[in-house]
Scaffold this active site. Structure first.
Site, PDB file in Angstrom:
ATOM      1  N   ASP A 142      14.037  42.316  32.731  1.00 54.61           N
ATOM      2  CA  ASP A 142      15.169  41.516  33.190  1.00 54.61           C
ATOM      3  C   ASP A 142      14.785  40.529  34.296  1.00 54.61           C
ATOM      4  OD1 ASP A 142      17.652  41.120  35.078  1.00 54.61           O
ATOM      5  OD2 ASP A 142      18.485  41.780  33.174  1.00 54.61           O
ATOM      6  N   ALA A 170      20.142  39.870  32.238  1.00 45.92           N
ATOM      7  CA  ALA A 170      19.441  39.559  30.997  1.00 45.92           C
ATOM      8  C   ALA A 170      19.537  40.705  30.011  1.00 45.92           C
ATOM      9  CB  ALA A 170      17.979  39.232  31.291  1.00 45.92           C
ATOM     10  N   ASP A 171      19.329  41.921  30.481  1.00 44.38           N
ATOM     11  CA  ASP A 171      19.420  43.088  29.595  1.00 44.38           C
ATOM     12  C   ASP A 171      20.801  43.186  28.960  1.00 44.38           C
ATOM     13  OD1 ASP A 171      16.908  44.383  29.534  1.00 44.38           O
ATOM     14  OD2 ASP A 171      17.224  45.191  31.530  1.00 44.38           O
ATOM     15  N   TYR A 172      21.826  43.061  29.788  1.00 50.30           N
ATOM     16  CA  TYR A 172      23.179  43.237  29.258  1.00 50.30           C
ATOM     17  C   TYR A 172      23.552  42.105  28.313  1.00 50.30           C
ATOM     18  CZ  TYR A 172      28.140  44.157  28.895  1.00 50.30           C
ATOM     19  OH  TYR A 172      29.397  44.418  28.393  1.00 50.30           O
ATOM     20  N   GLY A 175      21.685  42.394  25.106  1.00 50.01           N
ATOM     21  CA  GLY A 175      22.242  43.508  24.339  1.00 50.01           C
ATOM     22  C   GLY A 175      23.516  43.131  23.613  1.00 50.01           C
TER      23      GLY A 175
END
Length: 385
Positions: A142, A170-172, A175
């Protein structure tokens, strides 16, 4: 019991940490059967991420991302385990992974091979930077995506130090983009009868989040920074801080001055319009800071709301979790008890009247569903080419 939107959809989930698991949790929340493939004796790395859970059974990070899933613990170095996974994939709708490019292929689960045994398969991949290109094999994380896409450089005030955004944006976002891609592929499969590969990356998601700013730069060579607008900012009060957004009105500065009980600065030439206010932003912000420091959060929120200026208190996460609005919105889920205490999780932000999210399966122990899944395996229909 109401049928959920993804009832009957089987997902084989190789993901771990955050990008992939937050995607597959959405699918699981809305009815998909998500079978989480976990490494023998270790499992998803997020089971151990806080370093304070010796048995890996009640780690808040893991629990937050893995409700409503089944855990299948396997040693994929064993041919028998790989055969079991291939059998599952023959009858699956979706396979999801967030490894670096090439890892799934080395394990024998690349898309080109799997689509030969299941032409309807949707093969969803989350990477750091993309499936090809100069960064394809760079470790994705991230914070790196924030740095490489310009997000980390974006600040509301040039005087602030460059720093890491503390929540994994970024991860969320990647996803959630992966969820969208999977759902779109499921819809397209209804028309074509065939699956496809769906790929997202942390890098692309961070660029996409800056769609307005990117267009302004490419089309006008202009830096668009909503946080740096002259009548927007965070201001300390006698007992906390508030955020104010002076926008969407004919003369918001006049209303702000009214709330602060100071002279109407909009009548001065240096502050007469937006461009003038931008040119003298440091002076305006200094005036605001001086005046907000004279009284409390409650006082200024009341004054600003009386003149219809957007504002809110700057709170901690703990305060937000305790807010009545959070409870009313159904954003807290109870997922049972463990020896370490209750499992309480953030709920789904999607409110569907006919498909409310519930914890049907608490975050699973490593290998909790091995017997259930393996004993129900049918004979394999073909070979993985």
């Amino acid at each position: 019991m109401n049928s959920l939107p993804l009832d009957g959809v089987r997902v084989i989930d190789f993901t771990q940490v955050m990008l992939g698991p937050c995607c597959t949790q959405v699918l699981a929340d809305y009815g998909a059967e998500v079978i989480k493939i976990e490494k023998s004796r270790i499992g998803d790395l997020s089971r151990w991420s806080l370093g304070s859970d010796p048995d890996g059974l009640n780690n808040p990070v893991f629990c937050s991302l893995n409700r409503n899933k089944k855990s299948l613990e396997l040693d994929l170095k064993l041919q028998e385990a790989r055969e079991a996974v291939l059998t599952l994939i023959e009858g699956a709708d979706v396979v999801v992974n967030n490894f670096r490019p090439g890892v799934m292929e080395r394990m024998g689960f690349g898309y080109e091979g799997l689509k030969k045994i299941n032409k309807r398969l949707i093969y969803a991949v989350g990477t750091g930077f993309g499936l090809t290109g100069p960064y394809q094999h760079k470790g994705g994380q991230d914070v790196l995506a924030q740095a490489l896409t310009g997000v980390m450089r974006r600040k509301s005030d040039d005087g602030h130090p460059t720093s890491i955004y503390a929540t994994p944006l970024a991860d969320y976002s990647a996803g959630m983009h992966l969820v969208q891609g999977i759902l779109l592929a499921l819809l397209q499969r209804e028309k074509t009868g065939e699956g496809q590969q769906v790929a997202v990356s942390l890098y692309n998601s961070m660029l996409a989040m800056q769609m307005q700013e990117g267009a302004a730069h490419m089309m006008r060579k202009k830096d668009l920074n909503w946080g740096a607008f002259p009548l927007t900012g965070v201001f300390e009060t006698t007992d906390g801080a508030i955020v104010m957004v002076g926008a969407f009105k004919q003369n918001p500065l006049q209303d702000i001055c009214n709330a602060l009980e100071i002279e109407d600065l909009s009548q001065q030439p240096r502050y007469k319009d937006f461009d003038a206010q931008m040119a003298h932003r440091p002076e305006l912000q200094a005036i605001f800071r001086e005046n907000f420091a004279r009284n409390s959060n409650a006082h200024w929120l009341k004054r600003l709301e009386e003149v219809d200026i957007l504002c809110a208190p700057v709170r901690t996460l703990a305060e937000a979790l305790d807010d009545e609005q959070t409870i009313i919105n159904g954003m807290i889920l109870e997922a049972g008890e463990t020896a370490a205490g209750p499992v309480r999780l953030i709920g789904s932000p999607i409110d569907m009247s006919a498909a409310p999210v519930k914890v049907r399966i608490p975050p699973p122990h490593l290998g909790q569903h091995n017997d259930e899944i393996l004993e129900a395996l049918p004979a394999r229909q073909g070979d993985a080419a």
